[in-house]
Design a protein around this motif. Structure first.
Motif, PDB file in Angstrom:
ATOM      1  N   MET A   1       0.848  -1.157   0.000  1.00 22.00           N
ATOM      2  CA  MET A   1       0.000   0.000   0.000  1.00 22.00           C
ATOM      3  C   MET A   1       0.901   1.230   0.000  1.00 22.00           C
ATOM      4  O   MET A   1       1.837   1.314   0.793  1.00 22.00           O
ATOM      5  N   ASP A   2       0.651   2.154  -0.890  1.00 22.46           N
ATOM      6  CA  ASP A   2       1.367   3.424  -0.907  1.00 22.46           C
ATOM      7  C   ASP A   2       0.699   4.370   0.083  1.00 22.46           C
ATOM      8  O   ASP A   2      -0.519   4.521   0.083  1.00 22.46           O
ATOM      9  N   VAL A   3       1.510   4.993   0.926  1.00 21.90           N
ATOM     10  CA  VAL A   3       1.000   5.901   1.950  1.00 21.90           C
ATOM     11  C   VAL A   3       1.809   7.187   1.890  1.00 21.90           C
ATOM     12  O   VAL A   3       3.026   7.159   1.776  1.00 21.90           O
ATOM     13  N   MET A   4       1.126   8.333   1.952  1.00 17.56           N
ATOM     14  CA  MET A   4       1.836   9.599   1.993  1.00 17.56           C
ATOM     15  C   MET A   4       2.081   9.967   3.452  1.00 17.56           C
ATOM     16  O   MET A   4       1.158   9.995   4.266  1.00 17.56           O
ATOM     17  N   PHE A   5       3.335  10.216   3.768  1.00 22.63           N
ATOM     18  CA  PHE A   5       3.741  10.624   5.113  1.00 22.63           C
ATOM     19  C   PHE A   5       4.138  12.089   5.034  1.00 22.63           C
ATOM     20  O   PHE A   5       4.988  12.461   4.232  1.00 22.63           O
ATOM     21  N   ALA A   6       3.508  12.937   5.839  1.00 25.18           N
ATOM     22  CA  ALA A   6       3.814  14.367   5.831  1.00 25.18           C
ATOM     23  C   ALA A   6       4.291  14.786   7.213  1.00 25.18           C
ATOM     24  O   ALA A   6       3.718  14.401   8.236  1.00 25.18           O
ATOM     25  N   PHE A   7       5.402  15.586   7.235  1.00 29.94           N
ATOM     26  CA  PHE A   7       5.965  16.047   8.494  1.00 29.94           C
ATOM     27  C   PHE A   7       6.772  17.305   8.233  1.00 29.94           C
ATOM     28  O   PHE A   7       7.566  17.355   7.296  1.00 29.94           O
ATOM     29  N   ASN A   8       6.580  18.325   9.046  1.00 31.95           N
ATOM     30  CA  ASN A   8       7.322  19.586   8.930  1.00 31.95           C
ATOM     31  C   ASN A   8       7.276  20.180   7.522  1.00 31.95           C
ATOM     32  O   ASN A   8       8.290  20.632   6.997  1.00 31.95           O
ATOM     33  N   GLY A   9       6.119  20.131   6.900  1.00 32.04           N
ATOM     34  CA  GLY A   9       5.958  20.741   5.580  1.00 32.04           C
ATOM     35  C   GLY A   9       6.507  19.925   4.426  1.00 32.04           C
ATOM     36  O   GLY A   9       6.505  20.381   3.292  1.00 32.04           O
ATOM     37  N   ARG A  10       7.012  18.727   4.697  1.00 28.69           N
ATOM     38  CA  ARG A  10       7.526  17.853   3.636  1.00 28.69           C
ATOM     39  C   ARG A  10       6.662  16.608   3.563  1.00 28.69           C
ATOM     40  O   ARG A  10       6.150  16.136   4.565  1.00 28.69           O
ATOM     41  N   ALA A  11       6.517  16.061   2.366  1.00 28.06           N
ATOM     42  CA  ALA A  11       5.730  14.843   2.182  1.00 28.06           C
ATOM     43  C   ALA A  11       6.531  13.834   1.382  1.00 28.06           C
ATOM     44  O   ALA A  11       7.336  14.195   0.524  1.00 28.06           O
ATOM     45  N   GLU A  12       6.321  12.566   1.701  1.00 27.62           N
ATOM     46  CA  GLU A  12       7.003  11.490   1.006  1.00 27.62           C
ATOM     47  C   GLU A  12       6.047  10.311   0.902  1.00 27.62           C
ATOM     48  O   GLU A  12       5.289  10.034   1.825  1.00 27.62           O
ATOM     49  N   VAL A  13       6.068   9.611  -0.222  1.00 24.66           N
ATOM     50  CA  VAL A  13       5.263   8.410  -0.384  1.00 24.66           C
ATOM     51  C   VAL A  13       6.108   7.227   0.048  1.00 24.66           C
ATOM     52  O   VAL A  13       7.244   7.058  -0.393  1.00 24.66           O
ATOM     53  N   ILE A  14       5.558   6.415   0.951  1.00 19.54           N
ATOM     54  CA  ILE A  14       6.239   5.217   1.416  1.00 19.54           C
ATOM     55  C   ILE A  14       5.367   3.999   1.117  1.00 19.54           C
ATOM     56  O   ILE A  14       4.148   4.125   0.963  1.00 19.54           O
ATOM     57  N   ILE A  15       5.990   2.849   1.012  1.00 18.11           N
ATOM     58  CA  ILE A  15       5.266   1.607   0.756  1.00 18.11           C
ATOM     59  C   ILE A  15       5.221   0.812   2.049  1.00 18.11           C
ATOM     60  O   ILE A  15       6.243   0.588   2.681  1.00 18.11           O
ATOM     61  N   VAL A  16       4.021   0.377   2.428  1.00 19.69           N
ATOM     62  CA  VAL A  16       3.836  -0.459   3.610  1.00 19.69           C
ATOM     63  C   VAL A  16       3.225  -1.772   3.139  1.00 19.69           C
ATOM     64  O   VAL A  16       2.200  -1.776   2.464  1.00 19.69           O
ATOM     65  N   LYS A  17       3.878  -2.893   3.472  1.00 16.07           N
ATOM     66  CA  LYS A  17       3.362  -4.208   3.098  1.00 16.07           C
ATOM     67  C   LYS A  17       2.309  -4.636   4.106  1.00 16.07           C
ATOM     68  O   LYS A  17       2.563  -4.657   5.311  1.00 16.07           O
ATOM     69  N   ILE A  18       1.107  -4.960   3.594  1.00 17.29           N
ATOM     70  CA  ILE A  18      -0.023  -5.354   4.436  1.00 17.29           C
ATOM     71  C   ILE A  18      -0.695  -6.554   3.775  1.00 17.29           C
ATOM     72  O   ILE A  18      -0.983  -6.505   2.576  1.00 17.29           O
ATOM     73  N   PRO A  19      -0.969  -7.636   4.510  1.00 16.81           N
ATOM     74  CA  PRO A  19      -1.676  -8.761   3.901  1.00 16.81           C
ATOM     75  C   PRO A  19      -3.093  -8.340   3.514  1.00 16.81           C
ATOM     76  O   PRO A  19      -3.713  -7.522   4.198  1.00 16.81           O
ATOM     77  N   GLU A  20      -3.591  -8.867   2.416  1.00 15.89           N
ATOM     78  CA  GLU A  20      -4.900  -8.454   1.901  1.00 15.89           C
ATOM     79  C   GLU A  20      -6.019  -8.515   2.943  1.00 15.89           C
ATOM     80  O   GLU A  20      -6.834  -7.595   3.013  1.00 15.89           O
ATOM     81  N   PRO A  21      -6.081  -9.557   3.798  1.00 21.24           N
ATOM     82  CA  PRO A  21      -7.151  -9.558   4.808  1.00 21.24           C
ATOM     83  C   PRO A  21      -7.044  -8.395   5.798  1.00 21.24           C
ATOM     84  O   PRO A  21      -8.006  -8.083   6.487  1.00 21.24           O
TER      85      PRO A  21
END
Length: 68
Positions: A1-21
């Motif tokens: 799952m792609d997730v946008m992480f924002a902190f101190n005015g900066r944003a980055e897309v990170i990938i988090v592995k999650i099982p489908e269920p």
């Protein structure tokens, strides 16, 4: 799952592995989320003669944040 992480005015897309269920109902683009059982691991490796490093993220489940 792609997730946008924002902190101190900066944003980055990170990938988090999650099982489908573990994918919660009602997830939509732009909603804040909550991870259950999140594990973060640092890694490093040599690839084609170059040192590489990073952080691996996984979680048991993700749900939309209540009240969002």
């Amino acid at each position: 799952m792609d997730v946008m992480f924002a902190f101190n005015g900066r944003a980055e897309v990170i990938i988090v592995k999650i099982p489908e269920p573990g994918l919660g109902k009602g997830l939509k683009v732009g909603l804040p989320v909550v991870f259950t059982g999140r594990v973060t691991s640092a890694w490093e490796s040599e690839i084609n003669g170059k040192d590489r490093h990073g952080i691996s993220l996984r979680a048991d489940a993700v749900t939309a944040k209540a009240g969002a």
